[in-house]
Design an enzyme around this catalytic site. Structure first.
Site, PDB file in Angstrom:
ATOM      1  N   LYS A 118      78.196 107.538   5.529  1.00 22.58           N
ATOM      2  CA  LYS A 118      78.553 107.812   6.564  1.00 22.58           C
ATOM      3  C   LYS A 118      77.747 106.865   7.282  1.00 22.58           C
ATOM      4  CE  LYS A 118      79.231 109.152  11.065  1.00 22.58           C
ATOM      5  NZ  LYS A 118      78.431 108.140  11.299  1.00 22.58           N
TER       6      LYS A 118
ATOM      7  N   GLU B   4      68.720 117.686   7.410  1.00 17.26           N
ATOM      8  CA  GLU B   4      66.704 117.583   7.980  1.00 17.26           C
ATOM      9  C   GLU B   4      67.055 116.743   9.570  1.00 17.26           C
ATOM     10  OE1 GLU B   4      63.924 115.563   8.512  1.00 17.26           O
ATOM     11  OE2 GLU B   4      64.463 113.478   7.853  1.00 17.26           O
TER      12      GLU B   4
ATOM     13  N   CYS C  89      61.396 111.491  12.996  1.00 19.27           N
ATOM     14  CA  CYS C  89      60.882 112.904  12.683  1.00 19.27           C
ATOM     15  C   CYS C  89      60.444 113.713  12.474  1.00 19.27           C
ATOM     16  CB  CYS C  89      62.722 112.645  12.096  1.00 19.27           C
ATOM     17  SG  CYS C  89      62.585 112.503   9.885  1.00 19.27           S
TER      18      CYS C  89
ATOM     19  N   GLU D  29      62.159 116.830  21.647  1.00 20.94           N
ATOM     20  CA  GLU D  29      61.873 115.738  20.792  1.00 20.94           C
ATOM     21  C   GLU D  29      61.887 114.633  21.357  1.00 20.94           C
ATOM     22  OE1 GLU D  29      64.402 114.976  17.544  1.00 20.94           O
ATOM     23  OE2 GLU D  29      62.600 114.403  16.207  1.00 20.94           O
TER      24      GLU D  29
END
Ligand code: NAI
Ligand code: MG
Length: 489
Positions: free
Chosen positions: A180, A256, A290, A392
């Protein structure tokens, strides 16, 4: 092969289920808007729960015959798929540029992804269990077997890398898979669906869905027939997927997740190289990465020199249309990212940080039009507890603070719930290894930083940055169950 303008004007937008392109069962679509112009690019099929169920059922039916093939028979399809990806490099770069703003200049994703297809096309032979003669009167052996139906839920920041890092090992191990894509960048995955039949995969083995987290992502995460799921994306979504897995069939999970990666620069480092490396580490993909070194700690004695070098380098990167080969900084992915990144810039400013570069809306806005452009932004002397320093940001924003001692900087670097990646710059080898050992992160670069990764090393997060590892050999563990078989002699 479709021409580049066909790709832009009429990209593939449908779902690929059981070897066929289909619209969603309820005809729902979602709008994909260009981040550089805010113009509508495509109306993309939004997979419904029924579409997910159909894809899983097809994958379940097709999997036993796929697993029964020999490694070279499966491998031939994987090899071809990687080759076709490379042949379509230009088309894929164009689609990523128009859908999520990635500059074509830095589009390495297809090479990185295709290399994984190459490697996993040969990897099937390495799937071997072990034996034991340790127990008197018994022989023991383990069998490594595919889970059955695997799912991969991927983000938008480097779709071709994550698409490949999930699908290639899952298929090499004899699973069928449903990928997806992200609602922010569905076009490259839908394009790859056009290569599946050409690569020889039997219908049902390899299915591609587009759609939002809710409904399609969540339906995969809670599906009783999906037995292993690999996810790359935010920590919040990783948590939601863990809950859905726990409440359904306790499927095997590989996660992850996010990062707030520190780079530590000691006074004895090659400052020029450290500045260039860390500037690229946060500048690549507009900081939407990331592992990007979003926090930099530089030793106070060399801080002024380092910050000036960093500023000079980032300040000279051209911002603009990602299709322009001279451009190194494109827009951020969409309106949500734009709002989020600007919010963190405001928080940084109001926390009393020093704005070294950027920090404002683009001044050349007449050339950039309505795009979601955020200029390269450097904060200095930012409070350690500022949200911009802690959370983040996922945009072209870096925080550079100073330190005096090794002990102090290790404590600061580790004072986060994230632990994905870290970098240390020094010419003192013993110190480099001391710091590498002390830092709580799944990957540490010495005199190198994100996005540097070695494909044969495991990649993954300490703490809330993830569960499990990806990598050549390591990825295969996410797609194989281990069975113990014993024989009484
Ligand atoms: P996200 O984590 O919501 O999206 C990633 C993928 O998960 C997409 O395919 C999405 O459709 C899917 N998803 C969302 N909710 C789901 C659910 N409940 N169940 C199953 N699948 C679900 O990330 P998003 O919203 O695109 O970006 C938000 C923030 O996440 C970014 O600003 C960034 O901070 C972080 N992020 C981190 C990434 C990384 O590589 N660590 C990648 C993408 C985002
Ligand atoms: Mg989301």
């Amino acid at each position: 092969m479709a021409s580049n303008s066909d790709i832009r004007n009429k990209p593939e937008t449908r779902l690929f289920i059981n070897g066929k392109f289909v619209e969603s069962s309820d005809k729902q679509t979602f709008r994909l808007v260009s981040p550089s112009t805010r113009e509508l690019i495509a109306e993309v099929s939004e997979a419904s729960a029924q579409d997910v169920n159909t894809a899983v059922a097809a994958a379940k039916a097709a999997q036993p015959a796929w697993a029964a093939l020999s490694p070279p028979e499966r491998g031939a399809c994987l090899r071809k798929f990687g080759d076709l990806m490379r042949e379509n490099m230009k088309e894929l770069a164009t689609l990523e540029a128009i859908s999520m703003g990635r500059p074509v200049r830095d589009y390495i994703d297809v090479y990185v992804g295709a290399r994984l297809w190459d490697w996993f096309s040969e990897a099937g032979w390495a799937i071997q269990g072990s034996t034991s003669l340790n127990n008197p009167g018994m022989v023991g052996m383990t069998l490594l077997q595919p889970y059955g139906v695997a799912a991969g839920i991927i983000p938008w920041n480097a779709p071709m890398i994550f698409f490949s890092s999930k699908a290639a090992p899952a298929l090499a191990c004899g699973n069928s898979i449903i990928i997806k894509s992200s609602e922010k960048a569905p076009l490259t995955s839908a394009f790859l669906a056009t290569l599946i039949e050409k690569s020889g995969f039997p219908p049902g083995v390899f299915n591609i869905l587009s759609g939002h987290g809710t409904v399609s992502g969540a339906t995969l995460a809670s599906h009783m027939d999906v037995r292993t799921l690999s996810f790359t994306g935010s920590t919040a979504t990783g948590r939601a997927i863990s809950i859905a897995a726990a409440k359904s069939n306790l499927k095997n999970l590989h996660l992850e997740l996010g990062g707030k990666s520190p780079a530590v620069v000691f006074e004895d480092a090659d400052l020029e190289a450290a500045a260039a490396t860390t500037q690229f580490g946060i500048g690549w993909n507009a900081g939407q990465i990331c592992m990007g070194n979003s926090r930099i700690y530089v030793q106070d004695t060399v801080a002024e020199k380092f910050v000036n070098l960093f500023k000079e380098k980032w300040g000279s990167v051209r911002m603009g249309n990602p299709l322009d080969p001279e451009v190194g900084l494109g827009p951020v992915a969409d309106s949500l990212q734009y709002e989020k990144v600007n919010k963190y810039i405001e928080i940084g400013k109001s926390s009393g940080a020093k704005v070294v570069l950027g920090g404002d809306k683009p001044t050349q806005s007449n050339q950039l039009g309505d795009g979601y452009y955020v200029p390269a932004t450097i904060f200095g002397e930012i409070p350690e507890d500022s949200k911009t320093m802690k959370e983040e940001v996922f945009g072209p924003v870096v925080c550079i603070n100073t330190f005096k001692t090794e002990e102090e900087v290790i404590e600061k670097a580790n004072d986060t719930e994230y632990g994905l990646y870290a970098a240390v710059f020094t010419t003192n080898h013993a110190r480099a290894l001391r710091v590498a050992k002390a830092i709580q992160a799944g990957t540490v670069g010495i005199n190198c930083s994100a996005p540097t990764n070695l494909p044969d090393l495991p990649f993954g997060g300490f703490k809330s940055s993830g569960v499990g590892r990806e990598g050549m050999i390591h990825s295969m563990r996410n797609y194989l169950e281990e069975k113990s078989v014993m024989t009484k002699l």
